[in-house]
Design an enzyme around this catalytic site. Structure first.
Site, mmCIF file in Angstrom:
data_model
loop_
_atom_site.group_PDB
_atom_site.id
_atom_site.type_symbol
_atom_site.label_atom_id
_atom_site.label_comp_id
_atom_site.label_asym_id
_atom_site.label_seq_id
_atom_site.Cartn_x
_atom_site.Cartn_y
_atom_site.Cartn_z
ATOM 1 N N GLY A 159 -5.780 7.516 -4.011
ATOM 2 C CA GLY A 159 -5.440 8.211 -5.259
ATOM 3 C C GLY A 159 -5.075 7.163 -6.304
ATOM 4 N N ARG A 160 -4.384 7.637 -7.330
ATOM 5 C CA ARG A 160 -4.046 6.711 -8.427
ATOM 6 C C ARG A 160 -3.229 5.517 -7.929
ATOM 7 N NH1 ARG A 160 -3.766 11.405 -12.215
ATOM 8 N NH2 ARG A 160 -2.175 12.099 -10.776
ATOM 9 N N ILE A 161 -2.285 5.770 -7.017
ATOM 10 C CA ILE A 161 -1.411 4.670 -6.562
ATOM 11 C C ILE A 161 -2.200 3.716 -5.665
ATOM 12 C CG2 ILE A 161 0.648 4.114 -5.195
ATOM 13 C CD1 ILE A 161 1.843 6.794 -6.281
ATOM 14 N N ARG A 181 -9.961 10.767 2.127
ATOM 15 C CA ARG A 181 -10.642 11.988 2.578
ATOM 16 C C ARG A 181 -12.132 11.905 2.273
ATOM 17 N NH1 ARG A 181 -7.204 16.276 -0.470
ATOM 18 N NH2 ARG A 181 -7.174 14.427 -1.735
ATOM 19 N N ILE A 240 4.500 3.257 1.536
ATOM 20 C CA ILE A 240 5.173 3.661 0.288
ATOM 21 C C ILE A 240 4.840 5.127 -0.014
ATOM 22 C CG2 ILE A 240 5.459 1.419 -0.851
ATOM 23 C CD1 ILE A 240 2.533 3.576 -1.797
ATOM 24 N N ALA A 241 4.351 5.840 1.016
ATOM 25 C CA ALA A 241 3.887 7.213 0.781
ATOM 26 C C ALA A 241 5.040 8.201 0.932
ATOM 27 C CB ALA A 241 2.740 7.535 1.730
ATOM 28 N N ARG A 242 5.281 8.627 2.141
ATOM 29 C CA ARG A 242 6.374 9.563 2.422
ATOM 30 C C ARG A 242 6.757 9.419 3.886
ATOM 31 N NH1 ARG A 242 7.463 10.552 -1.969
ATOM 32 N NH2 ARG A 242 7.719 12.534 -3.039
ATOM 33 N N GLU A 271 15.036 10.932 5.854
ATOM 34 C CA GLU A 271 15.852 10.160 4.901
ATOM 35 C C GLU A 271 17.077 10.980 4.506
ATOM 36 O OE1 GLU A 271 13.431 9.390 1.468
ATOM 37 O OE2 GLU A 271 11.898 8.414 2.664
ATOM 38 N N HIS A 289 13.677 4.246 -0.522
ATOM 39 C CA HIS A 289 12.804 5.133 -1.325
ATOM 40 C C HIS A 289 12.949 4.812 -2.820
ATOM 41 C CE1 HIS A 289 10.767 9.356 -1.261
ATOM 42 N NE2 HIS A 289 10.304 8.614 -2.261
ATOM 43 N N ILE A 290 12.615 3.556 -3.148
ATOM 44 C CA ILE A 290 12.823 3.095 -4.533
ATOM 45 C C ILE A 290 11.525 2.639 -5.190
ATOM 46 C CG2 ILE A 290 15.224 2.394 -4.175
ATOM 47 C CD1 ILE A 290 14.177 -0.545 -3.981
HETATM 48 C C1 GLV Z 1 8.508 9.534 -5.255
HETATM 49 O O1 GLV Z 1 8.613 9.402 -4.094
HETATM 50 C C2 GLV Z 1 7.575 10.417 -5.897
HETATM 51 O O2 GLV Z 1 6.910 11.218 -5.222
HETATM 52 O O3 GLV Z 1 7.497 10.354 -7.122
#
Ligand code: GLV
Length: 331
Positions: A159-161, A181, A240-242, A271, A289-290
């Site tokens: 995706g964008r990130i 996907r 860095i996702a979730r 978390e 989560h920063i």
């Molecule tokens: C941060 O975790 C977001 O989803 O923006």
């Protein structure tokens, strides 16, 4: 429409004063500048008379909360991820859900790179070792890490990130592979210099594996023991996702056994209560989560969440509406 001043909104967590001030010019605003996270019953009590709420990643928006808030018209999540919000339950009740896409891509991508470098070059344990007074003599054979330059970067989720992470790799002469996907259109893949590969091929050939997928039922434990067993012994793994995309117990096991070189992790299951195994590891860099937490980006997120809320409450389609089935309406 109601007199705007009589429209009540809740901002669930501490935010920028200037954003609150702007909201106060239009609405009757309940804030939480004390920043104590609101437990579900407190959140429901505070939101009960509200037509809009600005939520944060740790606020669960559940059917029970929605049922406690009969006047609610919009949940403006101040995050790009919306896994804390039960979107079908909102849609069913005619509640708009919005998020904050776009404004945080570069900052989040920068953090992925911070974690890659910190984990690869052992920045955190060497800093700790130095502060603890262990540096008695310079050592040629000390603190060897792995190279970032000329390595293969594998990105799961383009995706964008994911694409912003990929674009940064050319400065380090890296080869970039990705799994998604579906493959990106050619122009997008070319713009970030990335080649599509199968999931297992990415896991087994990348030197750096970065996870950047949204979290949901289809990505729950996307990375488990099987996937981790495919990584190279020299691999660096970054999330860095979730939390929940990775089986943290399996990851702790692999790191503790030294079966990969290192990990850089910004997100965790449950978390802020981490799997205790992480805390004992010297080969994992952990941040709370920063990834989107630069001042400018957090301000951009707060402003976009506020714009979404204002539009929705004024009966206009918000800029980032997640459930377009819900048609904006005035009260
Ligand atoms: C941060 O975790 C977001 O989803 O923006």
């Amino acid at each position: 429409m109601n007199d705007v001043a009589s429209v009540r909104v809740l901002v669930t967590r501490r935010t920028f004063d200037e954003v609150l001030e702007r909201l106060r010019r239009r609405f009757d605003v309940d804030d939480n500048q004390g920043d104590q996270p609101l437990a579900p019953d407190r959140l429901a009590a505070r939101a009960a008379s509200c037509e809009g709420i600005i939520t944060a990643v740790a606020d669960p928006v559940t059917p029970a909360l929605l049922d406690a808030c009969p006047k609610l018209r919009v949940v403006a999540n101040c995050a790009v991820g919306t896994n804390n919000v039960d979107i079908p339950a909102c849609t069913e009740r005619g509640v708009m859900v919005t998020n904050t896409p776009g404004v945080l891509d570069d900052t989040t991508a920068d953090h992925a790179w911070a974690l890659m470098f910190a984990a690869a070059r052992r920045v955190v344990p060497s800093d700790r070792w130095l502060r603890d007074g262990h540096w008695k003599a310079w050592g040629f054979m000390d603190w060897h890490g792995v190279d970032v330059h000329h390595a293969t970067l594998g990105i799961i989720g383009m995706g964008r990130i994911g694409r912003a992470i990929a674009r940064r790799a050319s400065g380090f002469d890296m080869r970039v592979i990705y799994h998604n996907r579906r493959p990106l259109p050619d122009d997008q893949a070319m713009a970030c210099g990335a080649a599509y590969v199968g999931f297992d091929e990415l896991l087994s050939t990348a030197d750096f594996v970065v996870v950047a997928v949204p979290y949901g039922p289809t990505t729950h434990h996307l990375i488990r023991a099987r996937e981790l067993s495919l990584l190279k012994p020299s691999a660096v793994f970054v999330n860095i996702a979730r939390g929940g995309v990775v089986d943290d117990a399996a990851l702790v096991d692999v790191l503790a056994g030294g079966r990969i070189a290192a990990a850089g992790l910004d997100v965790f299951e449950n978390e802020p209560t981490l799997h205790p195994g992480f805390l004992a590891l010297d080969n994992a860099v952990l941040t709370p989560h920063i990834a989107s937490a630069s001042r400018a980006t957090r301000l951009g997120m707060a402003e976009l969440a506020a714009r979404n809320l204002v539009a929705a409450l004024e009966g206009v389609r918000p800029p980032s509406l997640v459930n377009p089935e819900v048609v904006p309406r005035t009260a």
